[in-house]
Design a protein around this motif. Sequence first.
Motif, PDB file in Angstrom:
ATOM      1  N   THR A 187      -6.161   5.576  -2.621  1.00 48.98           N
ATOM      2  CA  THR A 187      -6.518   4.305  -3.238  1.00 48.98           C
ATOM      3  C   THR A 187      -6.243   3.196  -2.232  1.00 48.98           C
ATOM      4  OG1 THR A 187      -5.955   5.111  -5.452  1.00 48.98           O
ATOM      5  CG2 THR A 187      -6.100   2.721  -5.156  1.00 48.98           C
ATOM      6  N   GLY A 188      -7.299   2.537  -1.788  1.00 51.75           N
ATOM      7  CA  GLY A 188      -7.156   1.531  -0.743  1.00 51.75           C
ATOM      8  C   GLY A 188      -7.123   2.165   0.633  1.00 51.75           C
ATOM      9  N   THR A 201     -11.563   3.905  -3.584  1.00 55.23           N
ATOM     10  CA  THR A 201     -11.010   5.223  -3.298  1.00 55.23           C
ATOM     11  C   THR A 201     -11.684   5.884  -2.104  1.00 55.23           C
ATOM     12  OG1 THR A 201     -12.530   6.248  -4.890  1.00 55.23           O
ATOM     13  CG2 THR A 201     -10.344   5.631  -5.688  1.00 55.23           C
ATOM     14  N   ARG A 209       0.839  -1.217   0.000  1.00 51.03           N
ATOM     15  CA  ARG A 209       0.000   0.000   0.000  1.00 51.03           C
ATOM     16  C   ARG A 209       0.867   1.258   0.000  1.00 51.03           C
ATOM     17  NH1 ARG A 209      -1.704   4.318   0.314  1.00 51.03           N
ATOM     18  NH2 ARG A 209      -3.725   5.116   1.033  1.00 51.03           N
ATOM     19  N   VAL A 231      -4.746  -3.274  -0.070  1.00 56.77           N
ATOM     20  CA  VAL A 231      -4.275  -3.531  -1.434  1.00 56.77           C
ATOM     21  C   VAL A 231      -5.379  -3.356  -2.475  1.00 56.77           C
ATOM     22  CG1 VAL A 231      -2.509  -5.129  -0.599  1.00 56.77           C
ATOM     23  CG2 VAL A 231      -4.740  -6.031  -1.324  1.00 56.77           C
ATOM     24  N   SER A 232      -6.591  -3.103  -2.017  1.00 58.57           N
ATOM     25  CA  SER A 232      -7.714  -2.938  -2.949  1.00 58.57           C
ATOM     26  C   SER A 232      -7.592  -1.608  -3.688  1.00 58.57           C
ATOM     27  CB  SER A 232      -9.043  -3.000  -2.191  1.00 58.57           C
ATOM     28  OG  SER A 232      -9.173  -1.880  -1.337  1.00 58.57           O
ATOM     29  N   THR A 233      -8.483  -1.391  -4.652  1.00 60.77           N
ATOM     30  CA  THR A 233      -8.418  -0.178  -5.474  1.00 60.77           C
ATOM     31  C   THR A 233      -9.596   0.762  -5.232  1.00 60.77           C
ATOM     32  OG1 THR A 233      -9.492  -1.381  -7.287  1.00 60.77           O
ATOM     33  CG2 THR A 233      -7.083  -1.302  -7.295  1.00 60.77           C
ATOM     34  N   SER A 246       2.251   6.987  -6.921  1.00 56.47           N
ATOM     35  CA  SER A 246       0.997   7.481  -7.484  1.00 56.47           C
ATOM     36  C   SER A 246       0.974   9.008  -7.484  1.00 56.47           C
ATOM     37  CB  SER A 246      -0.202   6.969  -6.674  1.00 56.47           C
ATOM     38  OG  SER A 246      -0.252   5.560  -6.675  1.00 56.47           O
ATOM     39  N   ARG A 274       2.713   1.671  -3.401  1.00 55.55           N
ATOM     40  CA  ARG A 274       1.793   2.169  -4.432  1.00 55.55           C
ATOM     41  C   ARG A 274       1.501   3.656  -4.238  1.00 55.55           C
ATOM     42  NH1 ARG A 274      -3.821  -0.831  -4.737  1.00 55.55           N
ATOM     43  NH2 ARG A 274      -4.066   0.287  -2.755  1.00 55.55           N
TER      44      ARG A 274
END
Length: 201
Positions: free
Chosen positions: A133-134, A175, A119, A171-173, A126, A122
Amino acid sequence: MLITERMDHTIKKLRSQTANTITVGNMLFGGASLMATLNGSYSYSVLFIFIAAFLDRFDGMVARKFNQESDLGKQLDSMSDILSFGVAPAILIYQLVLSEFGFVGMVFTVFYISAGAFRLARFNISESTGYFTGLPITAAGTVVTLSYFGISLFSPVVYMFLFILCALLMVSTFTLKKFKKLKTLRKRPQLFYFGQFHALG
């Protein structure tokens, strides 16, 4: 005159590192929490994590206010967060609950920490869009730490599901909208308390 100039230079230098100093404080309390857990001082471990969360909430604000945002600060913040909200809470709950599951408990603990690291990585690459995100690792770490107070109430299995849930959310996407900067929080201080769960990842 020379002394005054040196003092001004020293003050400016210290001010330029204010945000990073707060971030290091976050890291120190995360490390202290880990040491407290390993020595069986679990209440102190929880306290140190909450202090780290408090510091983490303000380092970004200070960096923006004094125009101190930098790549170094961003990386240092991530290193602090993985320790204070990844490793420290995970080891705390592992020692108290998940260790009784043996190897499986270790797997769940490492999975949570790894998801937190992913996380943060990422987040670092970004672009800023006004959304997270996550689930931010600070929020996940806060939830895991708060679960300490439910150990006498919940089955150990609940903590296994909690680790998996937090890891998957990180780890999901999906928002989450970021809160406005310091000026908004000054006008509406109640946002500060709710904003703890949306701290920078």
